[in-house]
Write an enzyme that holds these catalytic residues in place. Structure first.
Site, PDB file in Angstrom:
ATOM      1  N   ALA A  66      -4.939  -1.041   6.183  1.00  0.00           N
ATOM      2  CA  ALA A  66      -6.277  -1.622   6.145  1.00  0.00           C
ATOM      3  C   ALA A  66      -6.314  -2.766   7.157  1.00  0.00           C
ATOM      4  O   ALA A  66      -5.267  -3.281   7.551  1.00  0.00           O
ATOM      5  CB  ALA A  66      -6.552  -2.146   4.745  1.00  0.00           C
ATOM      6  N   GLU A 108      -1.876   5.980   2.963  1.00  0.00           N
ATOM      7  CA  GLU A 108      -2.797   6.474   1.932  1.00  0.00           C
ATOM      8  C   GLU A 108      -3.765   7.502   2.529  1.00  0.00           C
ATOM      9  O   GLU A 108      -4.084   8.507   1.911  1.00  0.00           O
ATOM     10  CB  GLU A 108      -3.582   5.300   1.322  1.00  0.00           C
ATOM     11  N   GLU A 128       2.189  -3.064   1.073  1.00  0.00           N
ATOM     12  CA  GLU A 128       1.205  -4.005   0.510  1.00  0.00           C
ATOM     13  C   GLU A 128       1.842  -5.110  -0.319  1.00  0.00           C
ATOM     14  O   GLU A 128       1.374  -6.247  -0.335  1.00  0.00           O
ATOM     15  CB  GLU A 128       0.179  -3.247  -0.349  1.00  0.00           C
TER      16      GLU A 128
END
Ligand code: 3H9
Length: 687
Positions: A66, A108, A128
């Site tokens: 992200a 992901e 993460e």
């Protein structure tokens, strides 16, 4: 070629469409990338001539996660969930083509694809947890469905990526592609899927099973490693949800826990540190493209603990090292310890015996400075004595070839004076390693008044090559780290005379998140560093302990008593000595609570950090925080002393400093910068 948007395009190769993300530097999933993937998939699905889809990336890597810069801002559609849902729901097979790294949201996304192919050098992981988070786009629900619960637990709580070959073994990757033919391989792979009528593999539909008790056993086994951190436990709970809840419900659990972490201070601190580490590489007055000096041969002076550890960093990275020591026995001993360290690592399976021999084969032990003549970099790591260092640098100036970098590993001394012992002060800087030097990540690079830009740039790049986190510090007593540490030690010493015991101070510092407190640290380092029986006046607690041969862990007694397993217990002798010291100094002991211990140890450090910034000895508050994170075991989830000061609130820090000033004016005088920021509602890290 059809452009979907500025960062994605769609091309077709016969019946296969290739959707390429091109968003340098790391193809992070910004809103534009997410939108581009959603639109690209929709267009490929709608195109009747397309039967299969490849999701690939341009540049140096597959999607690295992200976009962290978007965190903490209002979310923008489409969400990463929507992107992955669309991919997985595609009626046409989607193949992820992975090179570089598929990390976090990137992996992901790949797990939403029906198949994954990767080049052998690719690395895949869910890091993460290192940002105080968990994979929040279905990663914790899909990963265990592919690699099983145990492997998934390991991957999400360590955050360490695995190589493509390992990923192939674990079923995370379906095929390995040739290193320089990924795109063609992926297209061909999609064609073969179509020709063979292979089904769409939707990971969400796979079953997941967990052995009874596996989660609690994992928690127990890792309790020490996870101490203080919220994110590992949250990750475990998500994998637990994957094993016990239907997919959609598990995803909701994941979402809820992700948001809790995202809004918490710990993740904020860890995300801040991610950028702090990169920021520390940016040095004012050193533009991109500053030339570097070639470094092939390294010289190290001193084969003691520091010199040996420093040498190992370079040997492990493949540099030839000449290590010089004045007497033969010390040299032999030092070299023997280095070999022993490598062999221990090999016993643990982290090095092969060939690697041990290769590393040791790069080492040339010597007793003559003349053997340093051809070195490109020489690091002096001898006793902390200015006269000795001045003498050594004078010699190096006469012996070592022109253009070489001359560095000192001094922890406190004035680099400008040391540079003054040479005719080439522009080639001199500090390279301050932290003990054990082959383990600790921090390297304080001390920029002297006359250190040349290319010297600094060379050392910064070299630091990266030997796996160090380098931070530039200006010349001052103790530079950034030890200058601040001195204050913590000063307060710790005062606190035990005023009413606390060493184990009270240590407990508070340990509970705060440090690996150990100041007195345990002193015992580990050895209380007799810099102490001698001849000059001891028996006045300080340290003098008294050393005189009783309580010199720390090595003598099995210091501030604590140690058993053969090196487990410590408070010592009644120390308690008696502490009480006696207080009495002799006519200090009336009082009960000191944990909060005061913490504030007295930490706030003066924050204040000193402000002075360091004011004086320009550190470029930014986040550099100070990096020093404490990588050199002194500051807990990552508290972000570093300056970030912590901001979290507590600078008004509060200032207020307490002012209260403490009543006890000792000189020790708690607030730095002008602290006063200014507290009064204006500012912070160090946004300043
Ligand atoms: C996530 O995915 C959450 C999801 O599960 C859930 C969502 C709902 N975003 O490190 P480098 C920048 S969390 C924004 O020097 P390298 C970096 O700041 C994410 N920016 O290169 C730097 O900028 P600058 C999980 C990013 O080759 C530049 O890129 N993913 C991001 O040494 C170059 O970086 C991760 O935690 C990002 N995600 O290493 C992976 N990543 O040049 C984080 C990098 O202005 N990234 N930047 O200083 C990395 O580990 C390394 O960057 C990587 C490349 C190994 C990829």
């Amino acid at each position: 070629m059809a452009e979907i948007n500025a960062v994605t395009d769609l091309t077709t190769e016969g019946e296969v469409a290739v959707l390429t993300v091109d968003s340098p530097p790391v193809n992070a999933l910004s809103v534009a990338v997410r939108q581009g993937i959603v639109d690209g998939i929709a267009r490929a699905v709608a195109d009747p001539s397309v039967r299969g889809i490849v999701l690939a990336c341009a540049g140096r890597t597959f999607i690295a996660g992200a976009d962290i810069t978007e965190f903490g801002r209002p979310p923008q559609e489409p969400s990463l969930h929507a992107v992955i849902r669309d991919i997985e729901a595609s009626p046409k097979p989607v193949v992820a083509a992975i090179h570089g790294t598929a990390l976090g949201g990137g992996l992901e996304t790949a797990l939403g694809c029906h198949y994954r192919v990767a080049v052998p050098s690719a690395r895949l992981g869910l890091p993460e947890v290192k940002l105080g988070l968990l994979p929040g786009a279905g990663g914790t629900q899909r990963l265990p469905r592919v690699v099983g619960v145990s492997q998934a637990l390991e991957m999400v709580t360590s955050g360490t990526p695995i190589g493509a070959k390992q990923a192939l073994d674990r079923g995370l990757v379906d095929a390995l592609a040739p290193e320089d033919g990924l795109r063609a391989f992926a297209v061909d792979y999609a064609r073969r899927l179509l020709a063979d009528n292979k089904p769409l593999h939707r990971v969400r539909d796979l079953p997941v099973q967990a052995e009874p008790g596996v989660f609690d056993a994992f928690r127990r086994a890792n309790a020490r490693k996870f101490r203080g951190f919220d994110a590992p436990e949250y990750n475990i709970r998500c994998i637990e949800a994957a094993a016990t809840q239907p997919f959609d419900e598990g995803e909701q659990t994941e979402r809820r826990l992700f948001m809790e972490l995202m809004n918490g201070t710990q993740s904020k601190a860890q995300r801040y540190l991610f950028f702090a580490e990169r920021e520390a590489q940016k040095i004012p007055g050193l533009p991109k493209g500053t030339p570097v000096r070639p470094i092939k041969k390294v010289g190290v002076i001193g084969a003691g603990t520091m010199g040996g550890g420093i040498s190992m960093n370079f040997l492990s990275a493949g540099y030839a090292v000449t290590i010089v020591e004045a007497n033969e026995r010390a040299l032999e001993r030092g070299v023997g310890i280095m070999r022993g360290n490598y062999e221990n690592t090999a016993k643990k399976g982290r090095l092969t015996t060939e690697q041990v021999e290769r590393n040791m084969g790069l080492l040339s032990p010597s007793m003559s400075f003349d053997d340093l003549a051809e070195c490109d970099l020489v690091i002096e790591a001898v006793f902390e004595n200015m006269d000795i260092k001045l003498d050594i640098f004078g010699k190096l100036d006469r012996i070592v070839k022109q253009g070489a970098i001359l560095a000192s590993n001094t922890s406190y001394l004035d680099i400008d004076r040391i540079a003054g012992a040479t005719q080439r002060p522009q080639d001199v800087c500090g390279m301050h390693f932290f003990s054990p030097a082959n383990v600790m990540r921090l390297l304080e690079v001390v920029r002297g008044e006359r250190t040349a830009p290319d010297v600094l740039e060379t050392v910064m790049q070299l630091a990266k090559k030997i796996g160090k986190a380098a931070v530039v510090a200006g010349v001052c007593h103790g530079f950034i780290g030890n200058r601040m540490l001195n204050l913590r030690q000063r307060e710790a010493n005062k606190l035990i005379l005023e009413g606390a015991m060493p184990w009270d101070v240590d407990r508070v510092i340990y509970d705060f998140g440090f690996p150990m407190g100041p007195f345990q640290m002193a015992d580990l380092a050895g209380l007799d560093i810099g102490w001698s029986a001849e000059t001891s006046r028996g006045e300080t607690l340290r003098d008294q302990l050393c005189e009783r041969d309580r010199r720390g862990q090595k003598t099995r007694s210091g501030f604590y008593d140690y058993n053969e397993k090196r487990e410590h217990t408070p010592s009644p002798i120390v308690e008696e000595l502490v009480l006696k010291q207080s009495a002799e100094r006519q200090i009336r002991r009082r009960k000191i609570d944990d909060q005061e211990i913490l504030e007295r140890c930490i706030y003066p450090m924050i204040n000193e950090g402000a002075l360091i910034l004011e004086e320009g000895r550190a470029y930014r508050a986040s550099d100070i925080d990096m020093v404490w994170l990588t050199g002194y075991g500051w807990p990552a989830y508290r972000g570093g002393p300056m970030f912590y000061g901001d979290t507590v609130g600078l008004k509060t820090v200032l207020g307490r400093m002012q209260e403490f000033q009543r006890m000792s004016e000189a020790d708690f005088r607030p730095a002008p910068m602290l006063v200014k920021l507290a009064e204006s509602g500012g912070t160090f890290t946004a300043a």
